[in-house]
Motif scaffolding. Structure first.
Motif, PDB file in Angstrom:
ATOM      1  N   ILE B  34      31.397  42.274  58.126  1.00 12.70           N
ATOM      2  CA  ILE B  34      30.020  41.816  57.902  1.00 12.70           C
ATOM      3  C   ILE B  34      29.953  40.965  56.631  1.00 12.70           C
ATOM      4  CG2 ILE B  34      27.668  42.571  57.445  1.00 12.70           C
ATOM      5  CD1 ILE B  34      28.280  45.043  59.117  1.00 12.70           C
ATOM      6  N   GLY B  37      31.372  37.633  57.283  1.00 12.97           N
ATOM      7  CA  GLY B  37      30.443  36.719  57.949  1.00 12.97           C
ATOM      8  C   GLY B  37      29.526  36.033  56.954  1.00 12.97           C
ATOM      9  N   ALA B  38      28.998  36.814  55.998  1.00 14.33           N
ATOM     10  CA  ALA B  38      28.101  36.230  54.995  1.00 14.33           C
ATOM     11  C   ALA B  38      28.852  35.186  54.167  1.00 14.33           C
ATOM     12  CB  ALA B  38      27.539  37.329  54.104  1.00 14.33           C
ATOM     13  N   SER B  61      27.208  37.646  61.047  1.00 16.05           N
ATOM     14  CA  SER B  61      26.969  38.731  60.101  1.00 16.05           C
ATOM     15  C   SER B  61      25.946  39.722  60.661  1.00 16.05           C
ATOM     16  CB  SER B  61      26.474  38.138  58.780  1.00 16.05           C
ATOM     17  OG  SER B  61      26.331  39.126  57.837  1.00 16.05           O
ATOM     18  N   GLY B  65      27.477  42.371  63.446  1.00 15.71           N
ATOM     19  CA  GLY B  65      27.541  43.540  62.575  1.00 15.71           C
ATOM     20  C   GLY B  65      26.977  44.766  63.268  1.00 15.71           C
TER      21      GLY B  65
ATOM     22  N   GLY C  40      24.991  40.832  50.463  1.00 10.23           N
ATOM     23  CA  GLY C  40      23.966  40.011  51.104  1.00 10.23           C
ATOM     24  C   GLY C  40      23.029  39.389  50.087  1.00 10.23           C
ATOM     25  N   LEU C  66      19.784  35.072  56.156  1.00 12.34           N
ATOM     26  CA  LEU C  66      20.654  36.111  55.607  1.00 12.34           C
ATOM     27  C   LEU C  66      19.811  37.257  55.037  1.00 12.34           C
ATOM     28  CD1 LEU C  66      23.694  36.188  55.520  1.00 12.34           C
ATOM     29  CD2 LEU C  66      23.622  35.432  53.167  1.00 12.34           C
ATOM     30  N   SER C  70      20.175  41.080  56.456  1.00 13.93           N
ATOM     31  CA  SER C  70      20.873  42.093  55.660  1.00 13.93           C
ATOM     32  C   SER C  70      20.151  43.426  55.789  1.00 13.93           C
ATOM     33  CB  SER C  70      20.980  41.649  54.207  1.00 13.93           C
ATOM     34  OG  SER C  70      19.725  41.727  53.582  1.00 13.93           O
TER      35      SER C  70
END
Lengths: 70, 312, 99
Positions: B34, B37-38, B61, B65, C40, C66, C70
């Protein structure tokens, strides 16, 4: 180790979420090109504040139940 | 300074990749993936591939995930029941195979000509005729529309494949398990507060896709994630897969795409060609039609095979 | 100015990467998720900084995506790794009896 268990580490993490990103956003807002761009930056920060608060509650509850398990 | 940041990204990517493959603990490997991915989204931003960065952040992500976390937790349940078998014997051949594939890929990359063949100048020259300003959208929906159509259809086939894993008594039932949470708990609160924001962001990413990075796929991923959030909190239940409206919604997007394709045969002389002056409206109509279908497909793919009957 | 922003991005990257070190050393599952959560947030900060440097507004959209997802991953973790006898979820117990 400075933060001996999960809950204290969670406490430390939320500082980075709220303040750290907040300060980065604050710095960038000052040099954003337009009002809309600045507002968008603030929106990202508010979104992370909200989701961070929810998630830290969830994880804390999960941890407490995990630890109180016999 | 830019080089330093890029170098840092490359080193971190390699370290995380190595860690994800070498991790002994399955859960730690998933977590590493994960984060990977970010990080990959950051790398794509540095390579000016913002469209890909969006997709990577959303799919690589986020949704993947969730998929891997679920898989790891189920395997964990099974491993406790049955125990591990044959893992160490397979390790060496698996490592050799991976190394061979990586080596072959590396050779291919080095064998590329110094200036690779590219159609980018042609795309840039003809971008104006599509009336959309995001070249990625122009390529996906005007110049290479056939690929995008087939992609949407492949996703449908994947979903049928997942559904076919269900046992006979549960065929046509609800996918996944019924989820519960405290009605006034923090999980239910999260699932009530985040989706409205997520839907706005998803719609924005979708809408901005005509002119800036974004588009139906990234938007659909966000919408699917919000739907799954509501399902995970038990605020709603997944629909049984035999419902007619569900099946119609699933095929509506690709069907609309094909209909526009045949329209092109009539008006512009080729399948998937757009008549002069209507290019942008048609592209947006296709994207709009694909959005709900893709959202449903992605959500249902993650929910998995039907595990229970019609009853809630 | 761009150099200062890039330096800040680099420092944040190094810091969140250090946050991942406990995972390598075998921390508990919850600590792993905390590290990802930090990653994140750090990723969002770096994206915003890179967006300011390159001037591409769309990078903020990536940060937005994102930021939304997260939280999603952490919720997924709490759901798929519930504490036993938790009132948050009963899904894995249900899975066992149905499997």
């Amino acid at each position: 180790m400075r933060f001996p268990d999960t809950l204290t580490r969670l406490h430390a993490l939320t500082k980075a979420d709220n303040l750290g990103l907040g300060l980065v956003v604050l710095g960038l807002v000052l040099q954003a090109g337009s009002v809309a761009a600045a507002l968008k930056l603030i929106c990202v920060w508010l979104l992370l504040l909200l989701s961070g608060a929810c998630v830290s509650q969830l994880i804390a509850r999960n941890t407490r139940e995990r630890e109180s398990r016999p | 300074m830019m080089t330093f940041v890029n170098l840092l990204l490359a080193v971190l990517l390699l370290a995380l990749a190595a860690w994800t493959t070498l991790a002994r603990n399955m859960f730690a490997a998933v977590v590493g993936f994960i984060a990977y991915g970010a990080l990959l989204a950051l790398a794509w931003v540095q390579l000016s591939g913002i469209d890909i960065a969006l997709t990577e952040a959303a799919i690589g992500s986020g949704l993947t995930g969730l998929l891997l976390l679920n898989a790891a937790s189920r395997l964990h349940v099974n491993a406790n029941a049955g125990g591990n078998t044959g893992r160490s014997r397979l390790r060496v051949p698996a490592a050799l195979l991976s190394a061979a594939v990586s080596g072959a890929l590396m050779l291919c990359v080095f064998a590329l000509p110094e200036t690779p063949p590219t159609l980018a100048p042609d795309v840039a020259a003809n971008l104006a005729s599509t009336e959309v300003r995001n070249p990625i959208t122009a390529v996906l929906l005007a110049f290479r529309a056939m690929d995008t159509l087939l992609e949407a259809i492949v996703l449908l086939f994947a979903l049928i494949g997942v559904w076919s894993l269900s046992s006979d008594p549960h065929w046509g039932g609800r996918p996944g398990l019924r989820q519960y949470s405290e009605p006034n708990g923090i999980l239910a609160y999260t699932a009530r507060v985040l989706p409205p924001i997520g839907i706005v962001v998803g719609a924005y990413i979708f809408w901005t896709g005509a002119d800036y990075p974004g588009g139906k796929f990234q938007g659909a991923t966000l919408l699917a994630a919000m739907w799954l959030l509501v399902l995970m909190a038990g605020l709603a239940d997944a629909p049984p897969i035999r419902r007619t409206w569900l099946r119609v919604a699933l095929v509506a997007g690709p069907l609309a795409f094909i209909a526009v394709g045949f329209l092109g045969l009539q008006t512009a002389g080729a399948f998937l060609a757009y008549p002069e002056g209507f290019v942008k409206p048609l592209i947006i109509a296709i994207e709009l039609a694909l959005l709900p279908s893709l959202t449903l497909v992605l959500g249902l793919l993650l929910l998995g095979a039907p595990l229970r009957g019609e009853e809630p | 100015m761009a150099d200062v922003l890039l330096a800040a991005a680099g420092i944040i990257l190094v810091t969140v990467a250090l946050g991942l070190v406990p995972i390598v050393r075998g921390a508990s599952a919850t600590d792993n998720i905390l590290a990802v959560q930090l990653f994140g947030t750090g990723g969002v900060a770096v994206l915003l900084l890179l967006g300011a440097v390159s001037g591409a507004e769309a990078i903020v959209d990536v940060a937005l995506t994102l930021a939304l997802l997260s939280a999603f991953v952490s919720v997924a973790f709490v759901k798929s790794y519930p504490a036993a006898s938790s009132d948050v979820t009963r899904s894995s117990a249900m899975y066992e009896c149905r499997a």
